[in-house]
Design a protein around this motif. Sequence first.
Motif, PDB file in Angstrom:
ATOM      1  N   ASP A 109       0.834  -1.220   0.000  1.00 45.51           N
ATOM      2  CA  ASP A 109       0.000   0.000   0.000  1.00 45.51           C
ATOM      3  C   ASP A 109       0.857   1.253   0.000  1.00 45.51           C
ATOM      4  OD1 ASP A 109      -2.252  -1.583   0.023  1.00 45.51           O
ATOM      5  OD2 ASP A 109      -2.554  -1.474   2.208  1.00 45.51           O
ATOM      6  N   THR A 110       1.973   1.207   0.703  1.00 46.64           N
ATOM      7  CA  THR A 110       2.882   2.364   0.716  1.00 46.64           C
ATOM      8  C   THR A 110       3.437   2.628  -0.674  1.00 46.64           C
ATOM      9  OG1 THR A 110       3.502   1.926   3.027  1.00 46.64           O
ATOM     10  CG2 THR A 110       5.001   3.281   1.709  1.00 46.64           C
ATOM     11  N   GLN A 111       3.854   1.550  -1.337  1.00 49.25           N
ATOM     12  CA  GLN A 111       4.394   1.701  -2.681  1.00 49.25           C
ATOM     13  C   GLN A 111       3.304   2.151  -3.660  1.00 49.25           C
ATOM     14  OE1 GLN A 111       7.598   1.478  -3.465  1.00 49.25           O
ATOM     15  NE2 GLN A 111       8.127   0.920  -1.326  1.00 49.25           N
ATOM     16  N   ALA A 112       2.095   1.640  -3.461  1.00 43.14           N
ATOM     17  CA  ALA A 112       0.987   2.041  -4.352  1.00 43.14           C
ATOM     18  C   ALA A 112       0.643   3.512  -4.167  1.00 43.14           C
ATOM     19  CB  ALA A 112      -0.230   1.175  -4.071  1.00 43.14           C
ATOM     20  N   ALA A 113       0.694   3.995  -2.941  1.00 44.98           N
ATOM     21  CA  ALA A 113       0.400   5.415  -2.678  1.00 44.98           C
ATOM     22  C   ALA A 113       1.434   6.312  -3.329  1.00 44.98           C
ATOM     23  CB  ALA A 113       0.352   5.649  -1.165  1.00 44.98           C
ATOM     24  N   GLN A 114       2.666   5.862  -3.308  1.00 49.08           N
ATOM     25  CA  GLN A 114       3.711   6.646  -3.962  1.00 49.08           C
ATOM     26  C   GLN A 114       3.491   6.695  -5.471  1.00 49.08           C
ATOM     27  OE1 GLN A 114       7.425   4.910  -2.792  1.00 49.08           O
ATOM     28  NE2 GLN A 114       7.275   5.587  -0.639  1.00 49.08           N
ATOM     29  N   GLY A 115       3.048   5.600  -6.040  1.00 48.07           N
ATOM     30  CA  GLY A 115       2.750   5.578  -7.467  1.00 48.07           C
ATOM     31  C   GLY A 115       1.583   6.490  -7.819  1.00 48.07           C
ATOM     32  N   LEU A 116       0.617   6.514  -6.934  1.00 45.85           N
ATOM     33  CA  LEU A 116      -0.543   7.388  -7.172  1.00 45.85           C
ATOM     34  C   LEU A 116      -0.135   8.863  -7.099  1.00 45.85           C
ATOM     35  CD1 LEU A 116      -3.557   7.069  -7.732  1.00 45.85           C
ATOM     36  CD2 LEU A 116      -3.984   7.295  -5.273  1.00 45.85           C
ATOM     37  N   ALA A 117       0.762   9.186  -6.196  1.00 43.70           N
ATOM     38  CA  ALA A 117       1.256  10.572  -6.108  1.00 43.70           C
ATOM     39  C   ALA A 117       2.024  10.950  -7.365  1.00 43.70           C
ATOM     40  CB  ALA A 117       2.146  10.721  -4.872  1.00 43.70           C
ATOM     41  N   GLY A 118       2.714   9.984  -7.948  1.00 40.56           N
ATOM     42  CA  GLY A 118       3.454  10.258  -9.178  1.00 40.56           C
ATOM     43  C   GLY A 118       2.525  10.608 -10.332  1.00 40.56           C
ATOM     44  N   ILE A 119       1.333  10.085 -10.338  1.00 38.89           N
ATOM     45  CA  ILE A 119       0.370  10.429 -11.399  1.00 38.89           C
ATOM     46  C   ILE A 119      -0.006  11.898 -11.311  1.00 38.89           C
ATOM     47  CG2 ILE A 119      -1.996  10.007 -12.203  1.00 38.89           C
ATOM     48  CD1 ILE A 119      -1.640   7.090 -11.453  1.00 38.89           C
ATOM     49  N   GLY A 120      -0.184  12.367 -10.062  1.00 41.36           N
ATOM     50  CA  GLY A 120      -0.508  13.801  -9.894  1.00 41.36           C
ATOM     51  C   GLY A 120       0.612  14.678 -10.393  1.00 41.36           C
ATOM     52  N   GLN A 121       1.841  14.284 -10.136  1.00 43.45           N
ATOM     53  CA  GLN A 121       2.978  15.084 -10.607  1.00 43.45           C
ATOM     54  C   GLN A 121       3.041  15.103 -12.130  1.00 43.45           C
ATOM     55  OE1 GLN A 121       6.394  13.398  -8.713  1.00 43.45           O
ATOM     56  NE2 GLN A 121       5.826  14.096  -6.642  1.00 43.45           N
ATOM     57  N   GLN A 122       2.804  13.921 -12.730  1.00 44.62           N
ATOM     58  CA  GLN A 122       2.803  13.881 -14.191  1.00 44.62           C
ATOM     59  C   GLN A 122       1.692  14.752 -14.774  1.00 44.62           C
ATOM     60  OE1 GLN A 122       2.537   9.810 -15.433  1.00 44.62           O
ATOM     61  NE2 GLN A 122       4.476   9.202 -14.414  1.00 44.62           N
ATOM     62  N   ALA A 123       0.532  14.738 -14.136  1.00 46.87           N
ATOM     63  CA  ALA A 123      -0.580  15.555 -14.629  1.00 46.87           C
ATOM     64  C   ALA A 123      -0.250  17.039 -14.516  1.00 46.87           C
ATOM     65  CB  ALA A 123      -1.849  15.234 -13.848  1.00 46.87           C
ATOM     66  N   ALA A 124       0.415  17.438 -13.438  1.00 51.84           N
ATOM     67  CA  ALA A 124       0.771  18.849 -13.268  1.00 51.84           C
ATOM     68  C   ALA A 124       1.778  19.288 -14.311  1.00 51.84           C
ATOM     69  CB  ALA A 124       1.331  19.068 -11.861  1.00 51.84           C
ATOM     70  N   MET A 125       2.717  18.428 -14.624  1.00 55.25           N
ATOM     71  CA  MET A 125       3.731  18.781 -15.604  1.00 55.25           C
ATOM     72  C   MET A 125       3.144  18.878 -17.008  1.00 55.25           C
ATOM     73  SD  MET A 125       6.881  16.397 -14.247  1.00 55.25           S
ATOM     74  CE  MET A 125       7.887  16.834 -15.661  1.00 55.25           C
ATOM     75  N   SER A 126       2.074  18.114 -17.256  1.00 57.18           N
ATOM     76  CA  SER A 126       1.467  18.164 -18.592  1.00 57.18           C
ATOM     77  C   SER A 126       0.315  19.154 -18.681  1.00 57.18           C
ATOM     78  CB  SER A 126       0.966  16.763 -18.986  1.00 57.18           C
ATOM     79  OG  SER A 126      -0.026  16.329 -18.065  1.00 57.18           O
ATOM     80  N   GLY A 127       0.018  19.828 -17.572  1.00 58.16           N
ATOM     81  CA  GLY A 127      -1.053  20.814 -17.557  1.00 58.16           C
ATOM     82  C   GLY A 127      -2.428  20.206 -17.413  1.00 58.16           C
ATOM     83  N   ASN A 128      -2.503  18.961 -16.987  1.00 60.55           N
ATOM     84  CA  ASN A 128      -3.815  18.303 -16.841  1.00 60.55           C
ATOM     85  C   ASN A 128      -4.174  18.062 -15.381  1.00 60.55           C
ATOM     86  OD1 ASN A 128      -4.340  18.010 -19.653  1.00 60.55           O
ATOM     87  ND2 ASN A 128      -2.869  16.284 -19.702  1.00 60.55           N
ATOM     88  N   LEU A 129      -3.511  18.760 -14.468  1.00 60.63           N
ATOM     89  CA  LEU A 129      -3.770  18.567 -13.059  1.00 60.63           C
ATOM     90  C   LEU A 129      -5.219  18.913 -12.739  1.00 60.63           C
ATOM     91  CD1 LEU A 129      -2.568  17.856 -10.296  1.00 60.63           C
ATOM     92  CD2 LEU A 129      -2.044  20.305  -9.982  1.00 60.63           C
ATOM     93  N   GLY A 130      -5.900  17.967 -12.142  1.00 62.13           N
ATOM     94  CA  GLY A 130      -7.301  18.169 -11.778  1.00 62.13           C
ATOM     95  C   GLY A 130      -8.248  17.958 -12.930  1.00 62.13           C
ATOM     96  N   GLY A 131      -7.735  17.610 -14.101  1.00 64.06           N
ATOM     97  CA  GLY A 131      -8.606  17.415 -15.261  1.00 64.06           C
ATOM     98  C   GLY A 131      -9.108  15.987 -15.362  1.00 64.06           C
ATOM     99  N   GLY A 132      -9.883  15.761 -16.402  1.00 57.84           N
ATOM    100  CA  GLY A 132     -10.448  14.430 -16.585  1.00 57.84           C
ATOM    101  C   GLY A 132      -9.398  13.392 -16.919  1.00 57.84           C
ATOM    102  N   ARG A 133      -8.372  13.812 -17.604  1.00 57.72           N
ATOM    103  CA  ARG A 133      -7.329  12.847 -17.962  1.00 57.72           C
ATOM    104  C   ARG A 133      -6.642  12.324 -16.714  1.00 57.72           C
ATOM    105  NH1 ARG A 133      -4.480  11.368 -22.324  1.00 57.72           N
ATOM    106  NH2 ARG A 133      -2.279  10.808 -22.047  1.00 57.72           N
ATOM    107  N   GLU A 134      -6.414  13.204 -15.768  1.00 59.27           N
ATOM    108  CA  GLU A 134      -5.780  12.771 -14.518  1.00 59.27           C
ATOM    109  C   GLU A 134      -6.684  11.797 -13.773  1.00 59.27           C
ATOM    110  OE1 GLU A 134      -4.177  14.515 -10.219  1.00 59.27           O
ATOM    111  OE2 GLU A 134      -5.037  15.890 -11.711  1.00 59.27           O
ATOM    112  N   GLY A 135      -7.979  12.071 -13.787  1.00 57.68           N
ATOM    113  CA  GLY A 135      -8.925  11.194 -13.097  1.00 57.68           C
ATOM    114  C   GLY A 135      -8.944   9.802 -13.716  1.00 57.68           C
ATOM    115  N   VAL A 136      -8.869   9.746 -15.044  1.00 52.79           N
ATOM    116  CA  VAL A 136      -8.850   8.439 -15.705  1.00 52.79           C
ATOM    117  C   VAL A 136      -7.581   7.683 -15.337  1.00 52.79           C
ATOM    118  CG1 VAL A 136      -8.737   7.267 -17.919  1.00 52.79           C
ATOM    119  CG2 VAL A 136     -10.311   9.180 -17.589  1.00 52.79           C
ATOM    120  N   MET A 137      -6.438   8.402 -15.339  1.00 53.56           N
ATOM    121  CA  MET A 137      -5.174   7.761 -15.015  1.00 53.56           C
ATOM    122  C   MET A 137      -5.183   7.224 -13.570  1.00 53.56           C
ATOM    123  SD  MET A 137      -2.487  10.406 -16.801  1.00 53.56           S
ATOM    124  CE  MET A 137      -1.100   9.528 -16.149  1.00 53.56           C
ATOM    125  N   ARG A 138      -5.739   8.016 -12.666  1.00 61.07           N
ATOM    126  CA  ARG A 138      -5.817   7.580 -11.270  1.00 61.07           C
ATOM    127  C   ARG A 138      -6.708   6.334 -11.127  1.00 61.07           C
ATOM    128  NH1 ARG A 138      -4.110  10.755  -7.093  1.00 61.07           N
ATOM    129  NH2 ARG A 138      -3.240  12.814  -7.653  1.00 61.07           N
TER     130      ARG A 138
END
Length: 289
Positions: A109-138
């Motif tokens: 679970d710890t490793q999975a949480a870290q992976g989930l946080a990485g998705i947010g970082q990727q979304a922020a770098m691509s300008g999709n933070l909080g968007g639908g694409r980020e939600g699908v990826m999560r």
Amino acid sequence: MAVQQTQALPPQYVEDLQKDYGKQVTALTAAPLATDLFAPKVAGQDKAQLDAYKMATTPGQGIGAFQDYIKQAGAYDTSAAGLSGAGAYQPFMSPYQQDVIDATLAEYDTQAAQGLAGIGQQAAMSGNLGGGREGVMRAQYQNKSDMNRALLQSGLLQQGFTQANQLANQAFGQQMQLGQNQRGLASQVPGLYGQDIGTLGSAGAIQQAQEQAGLDATRERNRLRAYEPYERLGFQGSGIQTITSGAPGQYQSMVTPNPTPLQNALGIASVAGGFLGNYGDFLAGSRPR
């Protein structure tokens, strides 16, 4: 006219012999013969014979020596029966199994949480933070993570079950083998005891026969000693009769020879040794098959 009678008298020395012979016979027969000195005696049992008897009649030895092993074999069979069936594996489950699973899943679970946080970082770098694409990826990541977590937990449980089941099967086989071993001993031990009993009995019979031979020899010596004066007077009487009558006298001994001590010893040893030597076969025939 007086009648004269002529009587032929034996020589004086013959009369003297007859008188002396009569005195000796009277003196000899005045006292009873001490027959107790040559009464038959039986040798006592040798220690080896007593040990053989004790072994043969002691519970757990001799006849019935198999019983303890049959009882133990039954106990192993009962124990083996408890190691079969659907729940036989449960006593062999590791008491730390759940702790291992919990620790492994917590790390996952710890490793999975870290992976989930990485998705947010990727979304922020691509300008999709909080968007639908980020939600699908999560959502995709979480579904895959949950599936992997379930597979991991299932694998840990299966591993624990497999190990416990193997241990249960191993214990079952061990109990069954122990039962078979006890049955084997139940067949062998009485025969071994029988051999010891037969050996002790035979050795004791030889010693008893030797002692009996000594008693018989003493008895024979006492008997010959007691009858010696009668034999001597009988022979002397026959000689006097020969001198008086002029015809050869005949003398028959009053002593009938007994079997020799060696013959007695060999007879006792062969009978007793043969009986006790077959005791092992008797025990072997009495054991369960």
